[in-house]
Design a protein around this motif. Structure first.
Motif, PDB file in Angstrom:
ATOM      1  N   TYR A   1       0.808  -1.230   0.000  1.00  0.00           N
ATOM      2  CA  TYR A   1       0.000   0.000   0.000  1.00  0.00           C
ATOM      3  C   TYR A   1       0.838   1.277   0.000  1.00  0.00           C
ATOM      4  CZ  TYR A   1      -4.398  -2.493   0.477  1.00  0.00           C
ATOM      5  OH  TYR A   1      -5.488  -3.298   0.236  1.00  0.00           O
TER       6      TYR A   1
ATOM      7  N   HIS B   1      -1.184  -5.236  -1.388  1.00  0.00           N
ATOM      8  CA  HIS B   1      -2.518  -4.775  -1.767  1.00  0.00           C
ATOM      9  C   HIS B   1      -3.514  -5.936  -1.815  1.00  0.00           C
ATOM     10  CE1 HIS B   1      -5.763  -2.804  -3.856  1.00  0.00           C
ATOM     11  NE2 HIS B   1      -5.128  -1.650  -3.761  1.00  0.00           N
TER      12      HIS B   1
ATOM     13  N   ASN C   1      -1.292   1.404  -9.241  1.00  0.00           N
ATOM     14  CA  ASN C   1      -2.500   0.584  -9.138  1.00  0.00           C
ATOM     15  C   ASN C   1      -2.874  -0.080 -10.466  1.00  0.00           C
ATOM     16  OD1 ASN C   1      -2.471   2.437  -6.806  1.00  0.00           O
ATOM     17  ND2 ASN C   1      -4.349   1.323  -6.266  1.00  0.00           N
TER      18      ASN C   1
END
Ligand code: VGL
Ligand code: ZN
Length: 211
Positions: free
Chosen positions: A15, A98, A29
């Motif tokens: 993250y 993630h 992402n």
């Protein structure tokens, strides 16, 4: 060609390196679906790495007087160290991989950067090449001869993992569309430099065809 003797390495998809993270890498992402596609292929081994720093880590600008993030300093042993915002502190949310990464496909997770006095970009060794992680032994045990490296960041942990991979005798690939740079400006020079060292650049599409 099949991927039986190949390992997929998923570097530092945590993250703190993603959108809104403390050391966010632009467009990180967007890697998630690409890496998840790759995770669905028939690899001989799948390993992730996890940057895992104590809060007093030497790479944190906050642990040095009058220093800002992204400045460089010389450490006592003469090596240069980029100073970073606090990131991937052990057991923090930012250090978590993630949630959207298909973690169930990952067989081993290598933690790195735990020593407060030395940074560790490569998933194989710390930056001094003094401490070796279990990654090489793990790959050898599974008779892995080729590596396909993905994740973050292209210009730090992916790069140094790839250089060590070549040095250790693996046929080493970087999946270029499955990584992102902290500093995008270096990309053309980066590819030439790493190709010269024997690293091969591929894209995820060319691997999907090997299924
Ligand atoms: C990384 C900077 C500091 C990386 C880790 O994963 O590339 N970069 N720590
Ligand atoms: Zn780090």
């Amino acid at each position: 060609m099949n991927l039986k003797n190949s390992a997929l390495l998923v570097i530092d998809m945590q993250y703190d390196f993603m959108e809104k993270g403390s050391l966010a890498v632009a467009n990180a992402n967007q890697l998630i679906p690409i890496i998840n596609y790759l995770l669905s292929l028939n690899w001989g081994l799948i390993v992730a790495s996890q940057d895992w720093h104590p809060s007093n880590h030497v790479s944190f600008a906050s642990n040095h007087k009058n220093k800002n993030s992204f400045e460089k300093i010389e450490l006592k042993d003469g090596t240069m160290q980029v100073l970073w915002p606090d990131h991937c502190v052990q057991n923090s949310y930012g250090a978590k991989i993630h949630d959207e990464i298909l973690i169930s496909k990952i067989q081993n997770i290598i933690k790195k950067g735990e020593n407060p006095t030395v940074d560790s970009y490569s998933a194989f060794f710390d930056n001094n090449h003094q401490i070796k992680t279990e990654l090489d032994a793990l790959l050898k045990k599974q008779r892995i001869t080729a590596l396909y490296i993905t994740g973050l960041a292209a210009d730090y942990c992916v790069k140094f993992t790839a250089i060590d991979g070549v040095q250790l005798g693996y046929k080493t690939h970087i999946v270029l569309d499955a990584t992102q740079f902290i500093d995008n400006a270096i990309e053309p020079k980066y590819i030439a430099e790493l190709e010269q060292q024997g690293i091969v650049f591929v894209n995820s599409q060319s691997l999907l065809q090997k299924r």
